[in-house]
Design a protein around this motif. Sequence first.
Motif, PDB file in Angstrom:
ATOM      1  N   VAL A 227       8.797  -6.810 -34.919  1.00 59.39           N
ATOM      2  CA  VAL A 227      10.037  -7.130 -34.210  1.00 59.39           C
ATOM      3  C   VAL A 227       9.744  -7.489 -32.762  1.00 59.39           C
ATOM      4  O   VAL A 227      10.294  -8.450 -32.218  1.00 59.39           O
ATOM      5  CB  VAL A 227      11.020  -5.947 -34.296  1.00 59.39           C
ATOM      6  N   ALA A 228       8.862  -6.713 -32.122  1.00 58.60           N
ATOM      7  CA  ALA A 228       8.502  -7.013 -30.734  1.00 58.60           C
ATOM      8  C   ALA A 228       7.858  -8.391 -30.617  1.00 58.60           C
ATOM      9  O   ALA A 228       8.144  -9.144 -29.686  1.00 58.60           O
ATOM     10  CB  ALA A 228       7.562  -5.936 -30.203  1.00 58.60           C
ATOM     11  N   SER A 229       6.993  -8.737 -31.566  1.00 59.11           N
ATOM     12  CA  SER A 229       6.335 -10.042 -31.528  1.00 59.11           C
ATOM     13  C   SER A 229       7.315 -11.171 -31.800  1.00 59.11           C
ATOM     14  O   SER A 229       7.242 -12.240 -31.184  1.00 59.11           O
ATOM     15  CB  SER A 229       5.189 -10.082 -32.541  1.00 59.11           C
ATOM     16  N   TRP A 230       8.247 -10.958 -32.740  1.00 58.06           N
ATOM     17  CA  TRP A 230       9.217 -12.012 -33.054  1.00 58.06           C
ATOM     18  C   TRP A 230      10.124 -12.289 -31.857  1.00 58.06           C
ATOM     19  O   TRP A 230      10.358 -13.454 -31.503  1.00 58.06           O
ATOM     20  CB  TRP A 230      10.045 -11.610 -34.269  1.00 58.06           C
ATOM     21  N   THR A 231      10.659 -11.259 -31.229  1.00 65.35           N
ATOM     22  CA  THR A 231      11.542 -11.469 -30.083  1.00 65.35           C
ATOM     23  C   THR A 231      10.797 -12.059 -28.896  1.00 65.35           C
ATOM     24  O   THR A 231      11.410 -12.710 -28.046  1.00 65.35           O
ATOM     25  CB  THR A 231      12.217 -10.154 -29.682  1.00 65.35           C
ATOM     26  N   GLN A 232       9.480 -11.859 -28.838  1.00 62.30           N
ATOM     27  CA  GLN A 232       8.696 -12.434 -27.750  1.00 62.30           C
ATOM     28  C   GLN A 232       8.703 -13.957 -27.807  1.00 62.30           C
ATOM     29  O   GLN A 232       8.542 -14.626 -26.785  1.00 62.30           O
ATOM     30  CB  GLN A 232       7.262 -11.912 -27.813  1.00 62.30           C
ATOM     31  N   ASN A 233       8.925 -14.536 -28.992  1.00 64.56           N
ATOM     32  CA  ASN A 233       8.958 -15.989 -29.137  1.00 64.56           C
ATOM     33  C   ASN A 233      10.094 -16.629 -28.351  1.00 64.56           C
ATOM     34  O   ASN A 233      10.040 -17.830 -28.063  1.00 64.56           O
ATOM     35  CB  ASN A 233       9.098 -16.372 -30.617  1.00 64.56           C
ATOM     36  N   PHE A 234      11.127 -15.859 -28.029  1.00 61.40           N
ATOM     37  CA  PHE A 234      12.321 -16.428 -27.394  1.00 61.40           C
ATOM     38  C   PHE A 234      12.446 -16.038 -25.929  1.00 61.40           C
ATOM     39  O   PHE A 234      13.484 -16.292 -25.318  1.00 61.40           O
ATOM     40  CB  PHE A 234      13.571 -15.963 -28.156  1.00 61.40           C
ATOM     41  N   GLN A 235      11.419 -15.440 -25.363  1.00 57.79           N
ATOM     42  CA  GLN A 235      11.489 -15.051 -23.960  1.00 57.79           C
ATOM     43  C   GLN A 235      11.485 -16.257 -23.027  1.00 57.79           C
ATOM     44  O   GLN A 235      11.825 -16.127 -21.848  1.00 57.79           O
ATOM     45  CB  GLN A 235      10.344 -14.100 -23.613  1.00 57.79           C
TER      46      GLN A 235
END
Length: 748
Positions: A227-235
């Motif tokens: 989840v942390a890695s997936w949300t990092q895509n949209f930073q």
Amino acid sequence: MRFSTSPATYVIASLLAFSPFSSALRMIESSSLTPCQANSSFSATLFNVLFTPDNKTLFFNIVGVSSITGNVTAELLVIAYGYQALKEELNPCALGWQGLCPMNTGQIRLESNIPISDDVLQKVPGITYTIPDLDGKVQVFIKDANTGVSVACVEAELSNGKTVNQKGVGWATAVIAGLGLIASAITSGLGHSNTAAHIAANALSLFGYFQGQALMGMTAVPLPPIVASWTQNFQWSMGIIRIGFLQSIATWYQRATGGTPSSVLSDLATTSVSVQKRSLDVLNKLYMRAYHQLHGLTGRATGAPATGTAAVTVIHGIKRVGFTAGIELTNIFLTGYAFFVIFTVFVILVVVIFKLVCEGLVRAGRLKGDKFQDFRNGWTTVLKGILFRIVLISFTQMVVLCFWELTVRDSGAEVVLAIFTIFTMLCILVWASSKVIRLARRSIAMHKNPAYILYSDPVSLNKWGFLYVQYKATAYYFVVPVLCYLLAKGMFVALSQGSAVVQAIALVILDAVLLIVVCIIRPYMDKKTNAFNIAICIVNFISAVFLLIFTDIFNQPAIVTGIIGIIFFLLNVVFSFVLLLMVLISSIIAMFSKNPDTRYQPMRDDRGSFIKSQSQLTTELDALGATARGEEKAGYRNAKAARIEDDDDSWSSGSLERQQQQQQQQQQNRGANAPRGPSDLSVPTYPNDSGALHGPPSYRDSPSGTSSPAPGGRAASVRSDRFRTQGPTTTTTTTGPSPWQRGAGYEH
């Protein structure tokens, strides 16, 4: 004890094994070591471990500080998704580990390649090497050889080298979202206002969804690694993008304004940094909480524990996002702020260059004079509207970064910059929203329809339209609750970094309220746009519920949290793909289709009847539409007469004498080009026999009795027996509601 291989685990592993994150090289590695026991007598300043099952070797390079003396034994535990996958007893003396047999007080350095037997390899499940962002860790308990009491405990997060945090994902999402906004601008300039409104609404909603995903990654909730890695895509949507020279400038600016830059990235060789993830057991969570409170490790500066062991920094929330992106903790605010300024300047330059290019092509005869005519005649007004749109798009980003800067205070100048920026943006959006509400209420009072004034004046539409074009006319006010929702959400993320539970509960409540309101009011322009945004609200609400589960507030088993993390990823990756595909296809069709408006039905609020006529309309219909709006066909040529955006100089709030003078001037300007007969009487307001003003008459019917399309796309038919002349004054008798009283919200 072997790792559980339930059917659900095999299904998830099979889906992820065929993902683009798989590679031929199988490995498990770790580069961070943190204490997992109170009063631990050993900590590491450098920790690198690499396990390659194909080579059957385990390489490690460890530099640590110990306060243990005497012979010890080690107990190795490998935990994956809450399950103990491996447990081994190790004797350093039997393995020949120098420095551990016996252990001495002081610095210890271990570097070795250890062969691994087939028996040990078989105990590691195969899915460990294929699932991206492996949710696993290894714990080592160091025990006294004589008493068996644990004197130290260290743990390391495991990684198999596969992750869903990919630069390609970030680039693809950014390009498609930007393409939607560009396609909307181009189609609007070409006169396809209906298509432009739909694409712009969907592109903005898509961008808002990306920002919602980024906000979840910025919360202090301990997230599963996937989840942390997936949300990092949209930073990138929050301006968290690393550029080398920009980091140097941010560091220099902070020093120059009295701040003290952090050095977490530059001190990785001597400082162990733990990126907070979901804890896999209650004991570890309790210990880490006490450890943070005792040594103050949740602050910005790194510090050594009182026992004299090596420094450990545990980061979470916004710091975790910045660290993962390779940005120093004290540079996060300036990085996001710099990209906001850079994007604004870039858009201004693009608009100015496009204006010059269009004028040059028209003068050279390579572009028809009617192409982008509205933009070329009123490009400064269009530019103002674009800048307002940038403020709206960047509102969530700056709310989070500016309010967070008030809590961390990197430097005095940055605090002042944050206060000035956020309150300026708030004032701009509040003023714009109040302007829209005043115009709509004036339109309702005079014409029984808010769409009349909101869409009849091109200056108002270009400047303030970003706040209401995506909504139906009767929901012109809906931008106010949306802005309140974004402000509250951003403030909870920024100001509650110390309480993950508060953040998660707040996001669940806010997303639930927005979902209920959108489902009840359905404020967007048509059914498709409402369905598009309701789907986004549903996914955001489900994701917020998952976020609450990640806080372990329900005390669920660790395996449940791990599976929900994978479901979170699968749900959002599929939904993102569908949204991106919809926006991409709509943008391509809009830019390459001759008449993209045929894909969309006319708006039920009759906005098309009030938007400035286009050159492709027939002379009679164009005259009818222009007369109904009280403007000249040339649009900006007679901007002062058509201008209703200003409170002090608008015919919608002026005197009867001013309105009659404008009507006479319009009739004189039309001259012989305007159709003679009853259609000339379609003026905004005119007196009846009693001298009172009433709304404009219907232009459904033509004297010939034949039907023809109205400017708004509705069929129109005129019957001459409904018009009668009484002396010098001509009046009309109509049946049915006026077109100014038709549309969404006026049928019942």
